[in-house]
Design a protein around this motif. Structure first.
Motif, PDB file in Angstrom:
ATOM      1  N   ASP A  38      52.136  31.240  36.204  1.00 22.70           N
ATOM      2  CA  ASP A  38      50.704  30.925  36.310  1.00 22.70           C
ATOM      3  C   ASP A  38      50.279  30.666  37.753  1.00 22.70           C
ATOM      4  O   ASP A  38      49.146  30.983  38.131  1.00 22.70           O
ATOM      5  CB  ASP A  38      50.352  29.718  35.435  1.00 22.70           C
ATOM      6  N   LYS A  41      48.962  33.724  39.335  1.00 27.04           N
ATOM      7  CA  LYS A  41      47.763  34.331  38.734  1.00 27.04           C
ATOM      8  C   LYS A  41      46.524  33.705  39.380  1.00 27.04           C
ATOM      9  O   LYS A  41      45.847  32.872  38.788  1.00 27.04           O
ATOM     10  CB  LYS A  41      47.767  34.124  37.219  1.00 27.04           C
ATOM     11  N   THR A  45      45.633  37.756  43.803  1.00 28.56           N
ATOM     12  CA  THR A  45      46.537  38.717  43.172  1.00 28.56           C
ATOM     13  C   THR A  45      45.874  39.464  42.021  1.00 28.56           C
ATOM     14  O   THR A  45      46.459  40.395  41.474  1.00 28.56           O
ATOM     15  CB  THR A  45      47.815  38.021  42.651  1.00 28.56           C
ATOM     16  N   ARG A  46      44.659  39.047  41.660  1.00 31.51           N
ATOM     17  CA  ARG A  46      43.947  39.690  40.542  1.00 31.51           C
ATOM     18  C   ARG A  46      43.413  41.040  40.991  1.00 31.51           C
ATOM     19  O   ARG A  46      42.895  41.185  42.103  1.00 31.51           O
ATOM     20  CB  ARG A  46      42.794  38.816  40.058  1.00 31.51           C
ATOM     21  N   GLN A  53      42.503  41.213  32.319  1.00 24.39           N
ATOM     22  CA  GLN A  53      42.938  40.515  33.525  1.00 24.39           C
ATOM     23  C   GLN A  53      44.287  41.094  33.942  1.00 24.39           C
ATOM     24  O   GLN A  53      45.196  41.210  33.120  1.00 24.39           O
ATOM     25  CB  GLN A  53      43.051  39.018  33.266  1.00 24.39           C
ATOM     26  N   TRP A  55      47.181  41.061  37.276  1.00 24.44           N
ATOM     27  CA  TRP A  55      47.633  40.484  38.540  1.00 24.44           C
ATOM     28  C   TRP A  55      48.810  41.301  39.050  1.00 24.44           C
ATOM     29  O   TRP A  55      49.729  41.627  38.290  1.00 24.44           O
ATOM     30  CB  TRP A  55      48.082  39.035  38.358  1.00 24.44           C
ATOM     31  N   ASP A  70      51.392  41.386  35.796  1.00 24.52           N
ATOM     32  CA  ASP A  70      51.169  40.825  34.470  1.00 24.52           C
ATOM     33  C   ASP A  70      49.731  41.124  34.052  1.00 24.52           C
ATOM     34  O   ASP A  70      48.885  41.457  34.892  1.00 24.52           O
ATOM     35  CB  ASP A  70      51.406  39.315  34.484  1.00 24.52           C
ATOM     36  N   SER A  71      49.480  41.026  32.775  1.00 26.07           N
ATOM     37  CA  SER A  71      48.152  41.221  32.230  1.00 26.07           C
ATOM     38  C   SER A  71      48.018  40.407  30.959  1.00 26.07           C
ATOM     39  O   SER A  71      49.018  40.073  30.312  1.00 26.07           O
ATOM     40  CB  SER A  71      47.909  42.703  31.916  1.00 26.07           C
ATOM     41  N   ASP A  72      46.781  40.125  30.587  1.00 25.15           N
ATOM     42  CA  ASP A  72      46.545  39.434  29.329  1.00 25.15           C
ATOM     43  C   ASP A  72      46.488  40.411  28.157  1.00 25.15           C
ATOM     44  O   ASP A  72      46.352  40.008  27.012  1.00 25.15           O
ATOM     45  CB  ASP A  72      45.277  38.579  29.403  1.00 25.15           C
ATOM     46  N   LYS A  77      49.974  45.646  30.221  1.00 26.66           N
ATOM     47  CA  LYS A  77      51.252  45.210  30.785  1.00 26.66           C
ATOM     48  C   LYS A  77      52.259  46.361  30.737  1.00 26.66           C
ATOM     49  O   LYS A  77      53.046  46.547  31.655  1.00 26.66           O
ATOM     50  CB  LYS A  77      51.765  43.978  30.034  1.00 26.66           C
TER      51      LYS A  77
END
Length: 136
Positions: A38, A41, A45-46, A53, A55, A70-72, A77
């Motif tokens: 976290d 994030k 980095t986004r 989202q 990063w 990473d992604s939500d 991902k």
């Protein structure tokens, strides 16, 4: 010009007959990636331009490019995992010259991603290329 890791993905995609199986494979690749802490994030980095989202945290060691991401969204991902296979381990100077769109076209992704996802992939590629270009 593709890496062995990307060639392996391309071979797997050729073996899988339908797009549901290919999507499942992309999702599995995303699930196999280590999550980004976290603390990484953050706005810096986004990746802007993605519906989800995303990063990306680049790293350059001994003149070679790598990144974590990473992604939500699990499918995104998986797309990050594909881009990682395409770019990780390359010499930094080589990264901006990779024709990512042509390589991804080999997988048929250009035909099977929504326009929002395609825009997101382009935004990730641009972030990767510009980061590597700035480091050379």
């Amino acid at each position: 010009m593709a890496t062995p890791a990307f060639e392996e993905i391309a071979e797997t995609f050729e073996f899988l007959d339908d797009w549901e199986d290919r999507y499942r494979h992309v999702i599995e690749m995303g699930r196999a990636m280590a999550p980004l802490e976290d603390a990484l994030k953050v706005p810096a980095t986004r990746v802007e331009g993605c519906a989800s989202q995303v990063w990306l945290v680049p790293r350059i060691e001994d003149g070679h490019f790598d990144f974590r991401g990473d992604s939500d969204a699990i499918i995104v991902k998986g797309l990050i995992a594909i881009l990682h296979a395409l770019y990780a381990g390359r010499e930094v100077a080589e990264v901006p010259g990779v024709d990512a769109q042509a390589e991804l076209k080999r997988l048929g992704l250009d035909e099977h991603l929504s326009s929002q996802r395609s825009n997101g992939v382009r935004a990730m590629i641009e972030r990767i290329r510009s980061t590597a270009a700035a480091a050379t």
